[in-house]
Scaffold this active site. Structure first.
Site, mmCIF file in Angstrom:
data_model
loop_
_atom_site.group_PDB
_atom_site.id
_atom_site.type_symbol
_atom_site.label_atom_id
_atom_site.label_comp_id
_atom_site.label_asym_id
_atom_site.label_seq_id
_atom_site.Cartn_x
_atom_site.Cartn_y
_atom_site.Cartn_z
ATOM 1 N N GLY A 20 -22.823 64.844 -29.483
ATOM 2 C CA GLY A 20 -23.186 64.618 -30.492
ATOM 3 C C GLY A 20 -24.129 63.355 -30.016
ATOM 4 N NE ARG A 24 -17.704 60.006 -26.287
ATOM 5 C CZ ARG A 24 -16.843 60.068 -26.928
ATOM 6 N NH1 ARG A 24 -17.289 61.138 -27.885
ATOM 7 N NH2 ARG A 24 -15.234 59.716 -27.357
ATOM 8 N NE ARG A 43 -37.582 61.370 -34.375
ATOM 9 C CZ ARG A 43 -38.021 60.777 -35.505
ATOM 10 N NH1 ARG A 43 -37.192 59.926 -36.785
ATOM 11 N NH2 ARG A 43 -38.976 60.870 -36.067
ATOM 12 N NE ARG A 87 -20.159 70.326 -31.878
ATOM 13 C CZ ARG A 87 -19.709 68.657 -31.567
ATOM 14 N NH1 ARG A 87 -20.838 67.676 -30.836
ATOM 15 N NH2 ARG A 87 -18.729 67.973 -32.742
ATOM 16 C CB SER A 90 -14.486 64.299 -31.267
ATOM 17 O OG SER A 90 -15.596 63.746 -32.687
ATOM 18 C CG ASP A 204 -10.393 62.265 -36.897
ATOM 19 O OD1 ASP A 204 -11.593 62.081 -36.180
ATOM 20 O OD2 ASP A 204 -10.567 63.197 -37.828
ATOM 21 N NE ARG A 217 -11.869 57.195 -30.664
ATOM 22 C CZ ARG A 217 -12.075 57.630 -31.617
ATOM 23 N NH1 ARG A 217 -12.754 58.911 -31.282
ATOM 24 N NH2 ARG A 217 -11.150 57.895 -32.890
HETATM 25 N N1 HPA Z 1 -14.222 65.653 -39.736
HETATM 26 C C1 HPA Z 1 -15.886 65.935 -39.801
HETATM 27 N N2 HPA Z 1 -15.955 65.633 -38.579
HETATM 28 C C2 HPA Z 1 -15.174 65.484 -37.840
HETATM 29 C C3 HPA Z 1 -14.474 65.481 -37.922
HETATM 30 C C4 HPA Z 1 -13.548 64.960 -39.437
HETATM 31 O O1 HPA Z 1 -12.746 64.692 -39.877
HETATM 32 N N3 HPA Z 1 -13.061 64.470 -36.841
HETATM 33 C C5 HPA Z 1 -14.489 64.305 -35.626
HETATM 34 N N4 HPA Z 1 -15.766 65.031 -36.399
#
Ligand code: HPA
Length: 235
Positions: A20, A24, A43, A87, A90, A204, A217
């Site tokens: 994304g 990265r 962009r 893809r 995270s 997370d 990370r």
């Molecule tokens: N929500 C949506 N997208 C994400 C999250 C999340 O908690 N963590 C990493 N990408």
């Protein structure tokens, strides 16, 4: 050149990794590819092409969310003839058994809505990964000793979701994690008969509220890049 990608024809490899975050993409290209060169900066959505074990690879940022990913994936497929799109990103963990740093290989991607919903009309299309890529990624992750889960994920349109009831239902139905791009990548891959997979690192956790410290990370992200590359070029 397309509206959003400045690369010349032939500057995009048949295999494209899509994080994304454009930074990265830069980090992954500089770390894992040989002879990486910048092929797109329109962009600020950086893209690089180089080689991995002699195989040409492009690493192109997708931006956050399905509408952004859809722009890049459409142009990569239709204008540059990308064949394999993986893809790397995270996600938020959604099951107790899924730990921070674990890898999730998204077999399916549930959503409320995707940029393709208007096109599918009354149909509930089931976006799913390419099985060959999924299987090869699982072998690569297992060989590396990375704790890995294979199953369904949720591609959300909102990061700051205010529907705890929805989260509860997703957890109840075994959804492993939440991110914001995979479902549309899978839709497009099915539509144009390309191979797609989402390899995700849990950054997370929606149940435990743990989060990966920023110092870690990069190394966790590196495992995911290697898993994606090994899957893309598995015999
Ligand atoms: N929500 C949506 N997208 C994400 C999250 C999340 O908690 N963590 C990493 N990408």
């Amino acid at each position: 050149m397309t509206i959003h990608i400045g690369a010349k024809a032939g500057d995009i490899a048949p295999t494209v990794l899509m994080p994304g975050d454009p930074y990265r993409a830069k980090w992954a290209a500089e770390t894992f590819l040989d002879d990486a060169r910048l092929v797109n900066e329109v962009r600020g959505m950086l893209g690089f092409t180089g080689t991995w074990r002699g195989n040409p690879v492009t690493i192109q940022g997708s931006g956050m969310g399905m509408p952004s990913l859809s722009i890049y994936a459409n142009e990569l497929i239709k204008d540059y003839d990308a064949q394999t799109l993986i893809r790397i990103g995270s996600c938020g963990g959604m099951q107790e058994k899924v730990g921070i740093r674990d890898v999730i290989l998204a077999m399916t991607a549930t959503s409320m809505n995707t940029p393709s919903s208007g096109f599918f009309k009354e149909m509930n299309f089931a976006p799913s990964a390419d099985y060959g890529l999924l299987s090869a990624a699982h072998s690569a992750a297992t060989a590396k000793g990375v704790p890995t889960h294979v199953g369904g994920i949720y591609s959300s349109d909102v990061f700051y979701d205010e529907r705890p009831d929805l989260t509860d239902q997703l957890i109840r139905h075994g959804i492993l994690g939440v991110e914001m791009e995979a479902a549309e990548l899978y839709n497009l891959a099915h539509r144009y008969q390309r191979r797609a997979l989402a390899v995700l690192t849990v950054s997370d956790h929606l149940i435990t509220h743990e989060a990966l410290p920023s110092s870690e990370r990069e190394s966790s992200f590196g495992d995911m890049v290697e898993i994606a590359l090994e899957a893309a070029f598995a015999p």
